[in-house]
Enzyme design. Structure first.
Site, mmCIF file in Angstrom:
data_model
loop_
_atom_site.group_PDB
_atom_site.id
_atom_site.type_symbol
_atom_site.label_atom_id
_atom_site.label_comp_id
_atom_site.label_asym_id
_atom_site.label_seq_id
_atom_site.Cartn_x
_atom_site.Cartn_y
_atom_site.Cartn_z
ATOM 1 N N LYS A 35 22.463 28.432 -39.664
ATOM 2 C CA LYS A 35 21.456 29.153 -38.869
ATOM 3 C C LYS A 35 22.086 29.774 -37.628
ATOM 4 C CE LYS A 35 18.156 26.352 -37.821
ATOM 5 N NZ LYS A 35 18.326 25.105 -38.269
ATOM 6 N N TYR A 72 31.158 13.309 -33.530
ATOM 7 C CA TYR A 72 30.768 12.976 -34.905
ATOM 8 C C TYR A 72 29.297 13.263 -35.158
ATOM 9 C CZ TYR A 72 35.143 10.794 -36.223
ATOM 10 O OH TYR A 72 36.449 10.588 -36.542
ATOM 11 N N GLU A 159 16.739 30.457 -31.747
ATOM 12 C CA GLU A 159 17.022 29.664 -32.955
ATOM 13 C C GLU A 159 16.452 28.273 -32.756
ATOM 14 O OE1 GLU A 159 21.255 29.079 -33.638
ATOM 15 O OE2 GLU A 159 20.854 27.468 -35.068
ATOM 16 N N THR A 207 14.186 28.705 -57.097
ATOM 17 C CA THR A 207 13.476 29.237 -55.926
ATOM 18 C C THR A 207 12.432 28.269 -55.372
ATOM 19 O OG1 THR A 207 11.736 30.281 -57.226
ATOM 20 C CG2 THR A 207 13.720 31.579 -56.843
ATOM 21 N N CYS A 400 43.541 19.874 -22.629
ATOM 22 C CA CYS A 400 42.813 18.821 -21.916
ATOM 23 C C CYS A 400 43.427 17.449 -22.172
ATOM 24 C CB CYS A 400 41.328 18.892 -22.248
ATOM 25 S SG CYS A 400 40.323 18.257 -20.901
ATOM 26 N N HIS A 526 39.860 24.377 -21.192
ATOM 27 C CA HIS A 526 39.551 24.609 -22.611
ATOM 28 C C HIS A 526 39.568 26.106 -22.931
ATOM 29 C CE1 HIS A 526 38.458 20.506 -23.818
ATOM 30 N NE2 HIS A 526 38.098 20.375 -22.557
ATOM 31 N N GLU A 528 39.788 27.493 -25.634
ATOM 32 C CA GLU A 528 39.097 27.816 -26.902
ATOM 33 C C GLU A 528 37.675 28.324 -26.682
ATOM 34 O OE1 GLU A 528 39.829 24.799 -25.796
ATOM 35 O OE2 GLU A 528 38.483 23.229 -26.523
HETATM 36 N N1 GLN Z 1 39.188 12.238 -21.482
HETATM 37 C C1 GLN Z 1 39.870 13.158 -20.641
HETATM 38 C C2 GLN Z 1 39.182 13.339 -19.308
HETATM 39 O O1 GLN Z 1 38.040 13.010 -19.150
HETATM 40 C C3 GLN Z 1 40.049 14.488 -21.341
HETATM 41 C C4 GLN Z 1 38.768 15.219 -21.570
HETATM 42 C C5 GLN Z 1 38.883 16.319 -22.583
HETATM 43 O O2 GLN Z 1 39.843 16.393 -23.338
HETATM 44 N N2 GLN Z 1 37.893 17.176 -22.637
HETATM 45 O O3 GLN Z 1 39.762 13.849 -18.385
#
Ligand code: GLN
Length: 559
Positions: A35, A72, A159, A207, A400, A526, A528
């Site tokens: 979705k 998870y 959504e 369907t 991180c 991060h 990403e």
């Molecule tokens: N556990 C680590 C911290 O709190 C790294 C956190 C993470 O990788 N987002 O600094």
């Protein structure tokens, strides 16, 4: 009272008006139908027809935000510029569109109830009334839709998480039903995503689940306008007609969304081929331009015809959950696209490295990436993987927790601090090279209290990071509590681990790089969360570049 921008009372009818049009996306039959991707694709198509859109997600669980959940449960926690910890579908929204996202863009049942209960405790807000799901909770939900419908928006796409039939989704569905009464049915469009399964034994597409799912929607009082049917096989016209008849929708409003062989980036293109953008524009009476999507078509062609291949090991502890490092995998793909390379990801469970050894699991890879994470499990395996990358000159990218482990590894091996550790994993270590940030000591609540969101960082001239970004001042998104302990900074530098990115006041190490290595770079933030298919993040791009270079030089050695 939360403000309701753009809402005017329509004199006479008593209905409320927003200038924006509204699309609500629901899902039925099973979960995980995509979705989020479909909503992002709808947003993208409208945006590329010149419309100004906003996307948001409602999540029916009771957590106030997903920040306190294990990956998870619902996969990665996606962080926005303003530090909101949100559902990973917002990652799709950002990668596919330019929709402005902030902490109003993801609303959970928990957030709604928290607000309702706070108002009730204040005393006067509900004026002595019994506070109930209808109308108080549903009003609060509708407010979240109105809030996005500002003057500068043509279409708000909402959504609704979960699957029709879930108890938890009911207040959200009731709210979006009421919403059409307030703003006018002609200003709302309901898109329902279903599954049309193929039964091998019968050799047929079925369907009935779609019919039942729409039946449940209608019981709630919502008649979907458009059905998007996920399927493994093409749906013949007569089956589409049958769905239309039984579900009370127009024939052309039954849209097939076939599983994609190559890439998720094909989803918007196939929706265009099935006429979805025209249908929406017509149904909502939108003033749209022609579809401008040539660059996206070119992108899909590049994905389908790569010229190179590269194998990257991602070493983590949530490896078994496909979505736990969603944005990392996506960013690797983006970087691959920019080099015309197919990125093959070898997913390695870090604990397995401790039992089987780094060579057994990482031998032959062209690059090693360690993503973020929390807690002690799998740490030693990650440290072994980093040592392997460092000693074998394999390009390494730490993110991180991946950076924190790189600092621990270096301190142990190069400085000789054999019990160097993070206080996250060992409170009593003699050498806490990673420790809690100063402003985290007094923090007791876990929800929304990390160092979150966009923070500035200054790069060292001539560093790999500087080369990648092409500038010295950058901003990146963060989500962490721990940091490099400055008591060890000088010793790390002397031994060859350079902080090449620091906070503007110099107190926080944001990037480290290892001298005497072709490409060893780790970041506290991060990256990403800031990569797009059409514009790879510079660090991912250069990491894949270095990995490709290694692969090519290895090949040359063997010739
Ligand atoms: N556990 C680590 C911290 O709190 C790294 C956190 C993470 O990788 N987002 O600094």
């Amino acid at each position: 009272m939360p403000s309701r921008p753009k809402v005017q009372q329509d004199a006479g009818s008593g209905s409320k008006k927003t200038m924006a049009k509204h699309i609500f996306v629901t899902g039925g039959v099973v979960s995980s139908l995509g979705k989020g991707l479909t909503s992002a694709s709808v947003g993208m198509l409208l945006e590329r027809r010149g419309l100004r859109i906003r996307l948001q997600k409602f999540d029916p669980y009771i957590n106030v935000d997903p920040g306190t959940m294990s990956p998870y449960q619902h996969g990665e926690v996606y962080v926005l510029d303003d530090g909101a910890e949100t559902d990973l579908d917002l990652g799709h929204y950002e990668r596919f569109t330019n929709s402005l996202l902030n902490r109003d863009s993801n609303t959970t049942t928990g957030k709604i109830y928290l607000s309702v209960i706070q108002k009730e405790r204040e005393g006067s807000y509900y004026d002595g009334n019994t506070v109930q799901v209808i109308p108080h909770v549903t009003d609060e939900i509708k407010d979240m839709v109105y809030r996005l419908a500002t003057d500068d928006v043509d279409v708000v796409i909402t959504e609704i998480g979960g699957t029709i039939g879930d108890i938890e989704s009911l207040p959200f569905l009731e709210a979006i039903r009421q919403f059409a009464l307030e703003v006018g049915r002609e200003n709302c469009l309901y898109i329902h995503l279903t599954l049309v399964p193929y039964l091998k034994a019968a050799g047929e597409l079925k369907t009935k689940p779609t019919q039942h799912s729409v039946g449940q929607m209608r019981q709630i009082g919502i008649q979907p306008d458009i059905l998007i049917c996920r399927t493994e096989h093409p749906i013949p016209q007569h089956e589409k007609d049958k769905i239309a008849l039984f579900c009370n929708v127009e024939k052309k409003a039954v849209i097939e969304e076939r599983d994609k062989e190559f890439t998720i980036y094909e989803v918007p293109l196939s929706l265009v081929n099935n006429g979805l953008d025209d249908l929406i524009v017509k149904r909502l009476g939108l003033k749209a331009g022609p579809l401008d999507i040539a660059d996206w078509r070119a992108l899909v062609d590049r994905v389908k015809q790569p010229k190179h291949e590269v194998t990257i090991a991602v070493v983590g502890k949530y490896i078994k959950h496909r979505d736990a490092y969603k944005s990392v995998y996506e960013s690797l793909d983006h970087a691959g696209i920019s080099h015309r390379a197919r990125v093959l990801v070898r997913r390695v469970e870090s604990e397995d490295i401790s039992s089987q050894g780094a060579e057994a699991l990482l031998g032959g890879v062209d690059g090693i990436l360690i993503p973020g994470g929390f807690g002690m499990r799998g740490i030693e395996g990650k440290i072994e993987a980093i040592r392997y990358a460092r000693k074998q000159n394999i390009p390494f990218f730490g993110i991180c927790l991946g950076m924190q482990c790189a600092v621990i590894e270096f301190a142990r091996d190069e400085i000789g601090l054999v019990d160097a550790n993070s206080t996250e994993f060992d409170q009593d270590t003699q050498h806490p090279v990673i420790s809690l940030m100063a402003d985290q000591h007094e923090v007791n609540e876990r929800g929304g209290t990390m160092r979150l969101g966009l923070w500035p960082c200054q790069l060292q001239e001539g560093s790999l990071a500087h080369k990648a970004y092409g500038k010295l001042d950058i901003q990146e998104r963060h989500r962490h509590r721990y940091e490099v302990n400055n008591d060890y900074r000088e010793r790390l530098i002397q031994a060859g681990l350079t902080p090449t990115g620091v906070s503007p006041d110099g107190t926080l190490v944001e990037i480290v790089e290892c001298k005497d290595h072709p490409w060893f770079l780790a970041v506290q933030f991060h990256p990403e969360f800031l990569s797009k298919p059409t514009k790879s993040h510079p660090l991912f791009r250069d990491f894949i570049g270095a990995s490709l270079a290694r692969r090519q030089s290895k090949r040359a050695e063997h010739v």
